[in-house]
Design a protein around this motif. Structure first.
Motif, PDB file in Angstrom:
ATOM      1  N   THR A   1      24.319 -50.361  11.692  1.00  0.00           N
ATOM      2  CA  THR A   1      23.317 -49.553  11.035  1.00  0.00           C
ATOM      3  C   THR A   1      23.300 -48.201  11.924  1.00  0.00           C
ATOM      4  O   THR A   1      23.649 -47.400  11.566  1.00  0.00           O
ATOM      5  CB  THR A   1      21.925 -50.018  10.721  1.00  0.00           C
ATOM      6  OG1 THR A   1      21.891 -50.944  10.032  1.00  0.00           O
ATOM      7  CG2 THR A   1      21.342 -48.950  10.372  1.00  0.00           C
ATOM      8  N   LYS A   2      23.599 -48.075  13.195  1.00  0.00           N
ATOM      9  CA  LYS A   2      23.387 -47.283  14.386  1.00  0.00           C
ATOM     10  C   LYS A   2      24.637 -46.789  14.869  1.00  0.00           C
ATOM     11  O   LYS A   2      24.755 -44.944  14.272  1.00  0.00           O
ATOM     12  CB  LYS A   2      23.595 -47.664  15.827  1.00  0.00           C
ATOM     13  CG  LYS A   2      21.569 -48.295  15.911  1.00  0.00           C
ATOM     14  CD  LYS A   2      21.911 -48.504  16.692  1.00  0.00           C
ATOM     15  CE  LYS A   2      20.233 -49.418  18.024  1.00  0.00           C
ATOM     16  NZ  LYS A   2      20.815 -50.239  19.213  1.00  0.00           N
ATOM     17  N   ALA A   3      25.617 -47.169  14.059  1.00  0.00           N
ATOM     18  CA  ALA A   3      26.940 -46.492  13.631  1.00  0.00           C
ATOM     19  C   ALA A   3      27.078 -46.109  12.868  1.00  0.00           C
ATOM     20  O   ALA A   3      27.672 -44.646  12.115  1.00  0.00           O
ATOM     21  CB  ALA A   3      28.377 -47.348  13.990  1.00  0.00           C
ATOM     22  N   GLN A   4      26.614 -45.967  11.339  1.00  0.00           N
ATOM     23  CA  GLN A   4      26.485 -45.699  10.465  1.00  0.00           C
ATOM     24  C   GLN A   4      25.733 -44.313  10.746  1.00  0.00           C
ATOM     25  O   GLN A   4      25.503 -43.076   9.952  1.00  0.00           O
ATOM     26  CB  GLN A   4      25.387 -46.189   9.334  1.00  0.00           C
ATOM     27  CG  GLN A   4      25.992 -45.894   7.530  1.00  0.00           C
ATOM     28  CD  GLN A   4      25.329 -46.253   6.971  1.00  0.00           C
ATOM     29  OE1 GLN A   4      24.075 -47.269   6.892  1.00  0.00           O
ATOM     30  NE2 GLN A   4      25.949 -46.269   5.475  1.00  0.00           N
ATOM     31  N   LYS A   5      24.610 -44.363  11.415  1.00  0.00           N
ATOM     32  CA  LYS A   5      23.498 -42.998  11.641  1.00  0.00           C
ATOM     33  C   LYS A   5      23.747 -42.410  12.212  1.00  0.00           C
ATOM     34  O   LYS A   5      23.739 -41.085  11.711  1.00  0.00           O
ATOM     35  CB  LYS A   5      22.361 -43.603  11.576  1.00  0.00           C
ATOM     36  CG  LYS A   5      21.331 -42.599  12.448  1.00  0.00           C
ATOM     37  CD  LYS A   5      20.254 -43.390  13.110  1.00  0.00           C
ATOM     38  CE  LYS A   5      20.200 -43.578  14.366  1.00  0.00           C
ATOM     39  NZ  LYS A   5      18.989 -43.847  15.322  1.00  0.00           N
ATOM     40  N   TYR A   6      25.263 -42.504  13.584  1.00  0.00           N
ATOM     41  CA  TYR A   6      26.201 -41.140  13.697  1.00  0.00           C
ATOM     42  C   TYR A   6      26.616 -40.618  13.355  1.00  0.00           C
ATOM     43  O   TYR A   6      27.175 -39.749  13.214  1.00  0.00           O
ATOM     44  CB  TYR A   6      26.663 -42.292  14.657  1.00  0.00           C
ATOM     45  CG  TYR A   6      25.633 -42.666  16.292  1.00  0.00           C
ATOM     46  CD1 TYR A   6      24.741 -41.644  16.949  1.00  0.00           C
ATOM     47  CD2 TYR A   6      26.222 -44.074  17.118  1.00  0.00           C
ATOM     48  CE1 TYR A   6      23.706 -41.835  17.541  1.00  0.00           C
ATOM     49  CE2 TYR A   6      24.689 -43.961  18.121  1.00  0.00           C
ATOM     50  CZ  TYR A   6      23.874 -43.314  17.902  1.00  0.00           C
ATOM     51  OH  TYR A   6      23.424 -43.650  19.478  1.00  0.00           O
ATOM     52  N   CYS A   7      27.782 -40.996  12.563  1.00  0.00           N
ATOM     53  CA  CYS A   7      28.553 -40.890  11.100  1.00  0.00           C
ATOM     54  C   CYS A   7      27.472 -39.697  10.555  1.00  0.00           C
ATOM     55  O   CYS A   7      28.436 -38.811   9.882  1.00  0.00           O
ATOM     56  CB  CYS A   7      28.998 -41.906  10.389  1.00  0.00           C
ATOM     57  SG  CYS A   7      30.141 -42.593  11.929  1.00  0.00           S
ATOM     58  N   LYS A   8      26.447 -40.520   9.337  1.00  0.00           N
ATOM     59  CA  LYS A   8      25.966 -39.117   8.714  1.00  0.00           C
ATOM     60  C   LYS A   8      25.204 -38.378   9.453  1.00  0.00           C
ATOM     61  O   LYS A   8      25.200 -36.792   8.976  1.00  0.00           O
ATOM     62  CB  LYS A   8      24.340 -40.267   8.182  1.00  0.00           C
ATOM     63  CG  LYS A   8      24.940 -41.454   7.331  1.00  0.00           C
ATOM     64  CD  LYS A   8      25.366 -41.271   6.395  1.00  0.00           C
ATOM     65  CE  LYS A   8      25.138 -42.415   5.522  1.00  0.00           C
ATOM     66  NZ  LYS A   8      25.477 -41.956   3.905  1.00  0.00           N
ATOM     67  N   TYR A   9      25.060 -37.944  11.103  1.00  0.00           N
ATOM     68  CA  TYR A   9      24.766 -36.668  12.102  1.00  0.00           C
ATOM     69  C   TYR A   9      25.620 -36.707  11.643  1.00  0.00           C
ATOM     70  O   TYR A   9      25.194 -34.740  11.813  1.00  0.00           O
ATOM     71  CB  TYR A   9      24.243 -37.605  13.120  1.00  0.00           C
ATOM     72  CG  TYR A   9      22.679 -38.334  13.406  1.00  0.00           C
ATOM     73  CD1 TYR A   9      22.165 -38.056  12.074  1.00  0.00           C
ATOM     74  CD2 TYR A   9      22.022 -38.313  14.588  1.00  0.00           C
ATOM     75  CE1 TYR A   9      20.681 -39.031  12.013  1.00  0.00           C
ATOM     76  CE2 TYR A   9      21.183 -39.039  14.455  1.00  0.00           C
ATOM     77  CZ  TYR A   9      20.127 -39.206  13.469  1.00  0.00           C
ATOM     78  OH  TYR A   9      19.150 -40.386  13.644  1.00  0.00           O
ATOM     79  N   ALA A  10      27.369 -36.648  12.267  1.00  0.00           N
ATOM     80  CA  ALA A  10      27.788 -35.440  12.725  1.00  0.00           C
ATOM     81  C   ALA A  10      28.431 -34.962  11.216  1.00  0.00           C
ATOM     82  O   ALA A  10      28.428 -34.856  11.069  1.00  0.00           O
ATOM     83  CB  ALA A  10      29.163 -36.764  12.692  1.00  0.00           C
ATOM     84  N   GLY A  11      28.089 -35.667   9.602  1.00  0.00           N
ATOM     85  CA  GLY A  11      28.653 -34.586   8.710  1.00  0.00           C
ATOM     86  C   GLY A  11      27.265 -33.944   8.126  1.00  0.00           C
ATOM     87  O   GLY A  11      27.833 -32.859   8.014  1.00  0.00           O
ATOM     88  N   SER A  12      26.425 -34.197   8.706  1.00  0.00           N
ATOM     89  CA  SER A  12      24.975 -33.494   8.654  1.00  0.00           C
ATOM     90  C   SER A  12      25.399 -32.386   9.643  1.00  0.00           C
ATOM     91  O   SER A  12      25.181 -31.197   8.822  1.00  0.00           O
ATOM     92  CB  SER A  12      23.903 -34.028   8.902  1.00  0.00           C
ATOM     93  OG  SER A  12      23.066 -32.664   8.371  1.00  0.00           O
TER      94      SER A  12
END
Length: 300
Positions: free
Chosen positions: A263-274
């Motif tokens: 979940t945390k890794a997914q969150k970091y990837c979402k942050y990067a995309g944003s």
């Protein structure tokens, strides 16, 4: 419809929503969501407040339908990343202008709006200690610089001392009627939300009083050190080049990852995309590096 006086504390969040209506509807949506949730806690009983909040709810429902295909609305983690990145982008703009000794309406507005957007982050859960500190510092800095310029004093550039209780709870809008300054017309020079029109949903021109900064006693506008903000944690990417290399851990086999890690890794990837939506390569790289480190070592 006029904002009832009982809900005065959300007027600037609603103003921020109105300013972003066209520029960034996601920001507008979450500012209104925060305002509605906060307004319900303030006063949902009296007829005028109830009527105002019902209208706000209808507006939110309408926006939610219009933006139904937007991941930042349909997925909370993406919305969280969008608002946080936007708030910190504005904070960094103002902080860099401040450190360079460039004091003007845009940077004051940017400091204060970033603090409002950090308020808005609470719709996703409790704020991190880091964001609480950013919010307090940004609101205080906006107040301090505004009052210095208003009284003809030169503000002290960069992180300086602030008293424990010196945080602006109210921020007058009278200083933001102009359209900015000559510090660049593009996003790279100005923060992303410099629309200074005060026309909004019945909010009027903003409160007339000042913004409540009381200088510490002593020489100069800031007085002697009370709380040292020289070591405040500024988000990564503020001053280092975007392509600054970082140490990456070598891939390791057999790392056990928990569901929380994924979940945390997914969150970091979402942050990067944003971050990439704002062409903020530095922040995108840092978040991807965090995700990679977590996935390869099982540690943050």
């Amino acid at each position: 419809m006029a904002l009832p006086p009982q809900l005065r504390s959300i007027q600037h969040h609603l103003r921020t929503a109105q300013e972003h209506e066209k520029r960034d509807p996601v920001v507008a949506y979450y500012c209104r969501l925060y305002s509605m949730q906060t307004g319900m806690k303030l006063d949902s009983k009296t007829p005028e407040c109830r009527k105002f909040l019902i209208k706000l709810m209808d507006q939110l429902e309408s926006m939610k339908k219009e933006l139904s295909d937007n991941d930042s609305i349909s997925q909370e983690v993406v919305g969280n990343a969008h608002i946080e990145n936007y708030a910190l982008k504005m904070f960094l703009y103002a902080d860099n202008e401040d450190r360079a000794g460039r004091f003007h309406k845009n940077m004051i507005k940017s400091f204060y709006t970033s603090s409002l957007l950090l308020d808005v982050l609470s719709v996703f859960g409790e704020l991190s200690e880091e964001n609480i500190q950013h919010r307090k510092y940004a609101r205080w800095k906006a107040t301090y610089i505004h009052n210095c310029l208003k009284s003809g004093e030169t503000p002290q550039a960069g992180p300086i001392a602030m008293g424990e209780d010196e945080e602006a709870d109210e921020f007058g809008a009278e200083g933001f009627s102009g359209a900015g300054t000559s510090h660049g017309a593009s996003f790279r020079g100005d923060p992303p939300s410099q629309s200074f029109q005060g026309q909004d949903e019945g909010l009027g021109p903003g409160p007339a009083p000042g913004i409540g900064f009381t200088p510490s006693p002593g020489p100069g506008p800031s007085g002697p050190p009370a709380t040292n903000y020289n070591n405040i944690h500024i988000p990564p990417g503020a001053h280092a080049p975007a392509n600054t290399p970082a140490e990456l851990p070598p891939p390791t086999g057999g790392v056990h990852l928990s569901p929380e890690d994924f979940t945390k890794a997914q969150k970091y990837c979402k942050y990067a995309g944003s971050a990439l939506q704002y062409e903020d390569v530095g922040t995108a790289i840092q978040n991807l590096q965090k995700a990679l480190k977590l996935l390869t070592t099982g540690k943050e």
